[in-house]
Design a protein around this motif. Structure first.
Motif, short mmCIF file in Angstrom:
data_model
loop_
_atom_site.label_atom_id
_atom_site.label_comp_id
_atom_site.label_asym_id
_atom_site.label_seq_id
_atom_site.Cartn_x
_atom_site.Cartn_y
_atom_site.Cartn_z
N VAL A 1 3.30 2.50 3.08
CA VAL A 1 3.91 3.77 2.98
C VAL A 1 2.93 4.85 2.84
O VAL A 1 2.24 4.83 1.66
CB VAL A 1 5.16 4.10 2.07
N THR A 2 2.89 5.77 3.70
CA THR A 2 1.99 6.92 3.83
C THR A 2 3.04 8.14 3.65
O THR A 2 3.51 8.28 4.63
CB THR A 2 0.72 6.88 4.54
N VAL A 3 2.72 8.93 2.60
CA VAL A 3 3.38 10.23 2.76
C VAL A 3 2.29 11.35 2.56
O VAL A 3 1.81 11.47 1.44
CB VAL A 3 4.49 10.43 1.99
N VAL A 4 2.23 12.40 3.46
CA VAL A 4 1.44 13.53 3.25
C VAL A 4 2.02 14.65 3.50
O VAL A 4 2.65 14.74 4.75
CB VAL A 4 0.07 13.28 4.09
N HIS A 5 1.91 15.52 2.66
CA HIS A 5 2.42 17.01 2.88
C HIS A 5 1.69 18.05 2.37
O HIS A 5 1.12 18.11 1.59
CB HIS A 5 3.67 17.07 1.91
N ARG A 6 1.57 19.11 3.54
CA ARG A 6 0.49 20.18 3.14
C ARG A 6 1.31 21.25 2.36
O ARG A 6 2.63 21.43 2.57
CB ARG A 6 -0.01 20.85 4.40
N MET B 1 0.91 -1.26 -0.19
CA MET B 1 0.11 -0.10 0.02
C MET B 1 0.96 1.24 -0.22
O MET B 1 1.65 1.49 0.91
CB MET B 1 -0.92 -0.06 1.39
N ILE B 2 0.71 1.96 -0.99
CA ILE B 2 1.51 3.20 -1.11
C ILE B 2 0.51 4.33 -1.14
O ILE B 2 -0.67 4.31 -2.00
CB ILE B 2 2.33 3.43 -2.15
N HIS B 3 0.51 5.42 -0.27
CA HIS B 3 -0.26 6.62 -0.13
C HIS B 3 0.43 7.83 -0.14
O HIS B 3 1.01 8.15 0.85
CB HIS B 3 -1.43 6.50 0.85
N ILE B 4 0.33 8.52 -1.37
CA ILE B 4 1.10 9.90 -1.24
C ILE B 4 0.16 11.01 -1.58
O ILE B 4 -0.77 11.01 -2.51
CB ILE B 4 2.09 9.96 -2.61
N ARG B 5 0.09 12.10 -0.82
CA ARG B 5 -0.73 13.11 -1.02
C ARG B 5 -0.30 14.49 -0.57
O ARG B 5 0.51 14.55 0.48
CB ARG B 5 -2.16 12.85 -0.30
N ILE B 6 -0.39 15.18 -1.84
CA ILE B 6 0.35 16.71 -1.66
C ILE B 6 -0.97 17.89 -1.76
O ILE B 6 -1.47 17.39 -2.84
CB ILE B 6 1.09 17.01 -2.72
N GLY B 7 -1.19 18.22 -0.64
CA GLY B 7 -2.42 19.31 -0.98
C GLY B 7 -2.56 20.34 0.02
O GLY B 7 -1.60 20.53 1.18
N GLU B 8 -3.57 21.28 0.09
CA GLU B 8 -3.67 22.44 0.89
C GLU B 8 -4.51 22.03 2.09
O GLU B 8 -4.62 22.48 3.03
CB GLU B 8 -4.16 23.63 0.07
N GLU B 9 -5.51 20.82 1.94
CA GLU B 9 -6.13 20.50 3.29
C GLU B 9 -5.38 19.83 4.31
O GLU B 9 -4.52 19.38 3.98
CB GLU B 9 -7.05 19.20 2.61
N GLY B 10 -5.93 20.21 5.49
CA GLY B 10 -5.50 19.48 6.67
C GLY B 10 -5.38 17.93 6.54
O GLY B 10 -6.04 17.69 5.91
N PHE B 11 -4.83 17.24 7.60
CA PHE B 11 -5.06 15.93 7.61
C PHE B 11 -5.01 15.36 8.86
O PHE B 11 -4.48 16.05 9.92
CB PHE B 11 -3.74 15.06 6.65
N ASP B 12 -5.52 13.95 9.08
CA ASP B 12 -5.65 13.55 10.76
C ASP B 12 -4.72 12.33 10.53
O ASP B 12 -5.06 11.20 9.93
CB ASP B 12 -7.09 13.06 10.62
N MET C 1 2.73 30.80 7.79
CA MET C 1 3.78 30.13 6.90
C MET C 1 2.94 29.78 5.80
O MET C 1 2.05 29.49 5.54
CB MET C 1 4.33 28.82 7.68
N ARG C 2 3.90 30.09 4.58
CA ARG C 2 3.34 29.88 3.29
C ARG C 2 4.28 28.62 2.68
O ARG C 2 5.57 28.85 2.76
CB ARG C 2 3.42 30.94 2.13
N LEU C 3 3.83 27.42 2.06
CA LEU C 3 4.59 26.52 1.62
C LEU C 3 4.52 26.49 0.08
O LEU C 3 3.26 25.95 -0.38
CB LEU C 3 4.19 25.19 2.29
N ASP C 4 5.55 27.05 -0.43
CA ASP C 4 5.54 26.65 -2.11
C ASP C 4 5.89 25.38 -2.48
O ASP C 4 6.74 24.78 -1.79
CB ASP C 4 6.46 27.70 -2.67
N HIS C 5 5.48 24.94 -3.59
CA HIS C 5 5.98 23.53 -4.32
C HIS C 5 6.16 23.81 -5.80
O HIS C 5 5.56 24.43 -6.29
CB HIS C 5 5.36 22.56 -3.52
N TYR C 6 6.82 22.80 -6.30
CA TYR C 6 6.82 22.54 -7.46
C TYR C 6 5.95 21.25 -7.97
O TYR C 6 6.62 20.02 -8.06
CB TYR C 6 8.30 22.18 -7.77
N PRO C 7 4.65 21.65 -8.42
CA PRO C 7 3.69 20.56 -8.65
C PRO C 7 4.09 19.25 -9.28
O PRO C 7 3.91 18.16 -9.06
CB PRO C 7 2.27 21.18 -8.96
N ALA C 8 4.66 19.68 -10.36
CA ALA C 8 4.96 18.66 -11.63
C ALA C 8 6.18 17.72 -11.16
O ALA C 8 6.20 16.53 -11.28
CB ALA C 8 5.31 19.26 -12.66
#
Lengths: 86, 148, 148, 86
Positions: free
Chosen positions: B73-78, B1-12, B44-51
């Motif tokens: 593996v789960t990776v979540v980054h706001r 199971m691999i779960h990767i999420r990059i986004g503006e939403e909060g997470f639990d 704080m503002r987090l910029d990223h390079y989406p592609a």
């Protein structure tokens, strides 16, 4: 005519005042550093963003590379400060 | 199971841990990074390079799976605008070996800190704002994984 | 913040993580151990030495606090009757440094595995039951912390 | 008369058939191993539990110690297999 998409992030983007732009591809043997040199005359923001090359990082088609890397056939170049994630 | 999420939403973290716990491995490790207040930080503002971001993280996750026997593996980054106390990053790993879960979790967060295309800009009470400078110790933390 | 609990009740990692996240450190690591099924395991019984267990764990936690700058440590260990998929142990740590949180979490679980007075007895589908044998690799995991 | 509380755990407890017992303290210089020797004649369960000393561990007043440790003024001795927590 081949083109190259350039993207700017963080304070590089702020200094230049835009997210990116598309330029004429200077050829496979030109390095990223060469390209940067050619961008400087575009305005004071560029000169500011590119003043200290030691603080500048690059990615070519989404892979981190040194500034001395030739552009090759890359379509996308990103210029930005060292990353500070997490 | 691999779960990767990059986004503006909060997470639990609880909701992220549960699927890892259910993989039958017996060992689940996690790391949660939270925006620290103090020093007058208001946001704080987090910029990223989406592609590049997801691709880069997927690559790092594959590297971890090559090194350790991982079931999940789960990776979540706001990204975007964050406040002090907001969770910013989560790494969770599941394995049948506790050392594999813990070490891969440390490996992944070290890589995220030093090698994923994120940039933080901090804004302070007095109106000042500045881009966070990269820290040599983050590169050193990443580089220690290259020795083994 | 130090929270140590030994008991027969189940526990919820989410509820245990939240106080650690609120300590303002920015870095929270956790490890959850879960009873693994397979091999016909139907249940597990955890014996412990009550007068010694909490004392021993408190000692280990102090040792961790002496080694790393920790804002909070939570250790929960279930005893009594457990089923596959039940959570058995939780270690959570909070620090301003991610390495401190992750390393102390690994240190604590290694010590719990090798040096806290718990004994597991497994019962199987075919009626067999047996005490789990100690593993040399658990002692090795503990001992690696003595080198540094 | 000084006494010593002995506690048994895991398969040591099961073999002996009790959680523990209180015995007359054999004196500060007697070791845990000496005490174990003196318990063996109490029954077949004891002999079974104590047959392989390499699989036996001890705690004296809540501190893990080798079997060669003298009892000293300890009040509580626990005998058990190697721990298997977590």
């Amino acid at each position: 005519m081949a083109t190259l998409d350039i993207l700017y992030f963080a304070w590089v983007r702020e200094a230049i005042g835009r997210d990116g732009e598309t330029v004429e591809h200077p050829g496979a043997e030109a390095t990223i550093a060469d390209l940067i040199d050619s961008l400087v005359p575009r305005g004071p923001g560029y000169a500011e963003a590119f003043a200290d090359r030691s603080r500048l990082r690059a990615a070519l088609d989404h892979a981190f590379v040194p500034l001395e890397t030739p552009l090759g056939n890359a379509h996308e170049l990103a210029l930005f400060p060292p990353v500070t994630g997490g | 199971m691999i779960h990767i999420r990059i986004g503006e939403e909060g997470f639990d973290p609880a909701a992220l841990l549960e699927p890892l716990e259910r993989l039958g491995g017996g060992a689940v490790a996690s790391f949660t990074g939270i925006v620290r207040g103090g020093g007058g930080l208001v946001s704080m503002r987090l910029d990223h390079y989406p592609a590049m971001t997801e691709r880069r993280i997927a690559h790092i996750v594959e590297e971890a799976r090559a090194r350790w026997p991982l079931l999940g593996v789960t990776v979540v980054h706001r990204v975007g605008d964050l406040q002090p106390e907001d969770r910013i990053v989560f790494v969770g790993t599941a394995s049948i070996h506790r050392a594999a879960a813990l070490e891969s979790c440390a490996f992944l967060i070290d890589w995220l800190k030093s090698s994923a295309p994120f940039w933080k800009k901090e804004s302070f009470l007095d109106g000042r704002s500045q881009w966070v400078e990269a820290r040599a110790e983050d590169d050193a933390a990443r580089d220690r994984w290259m020795k083994s």
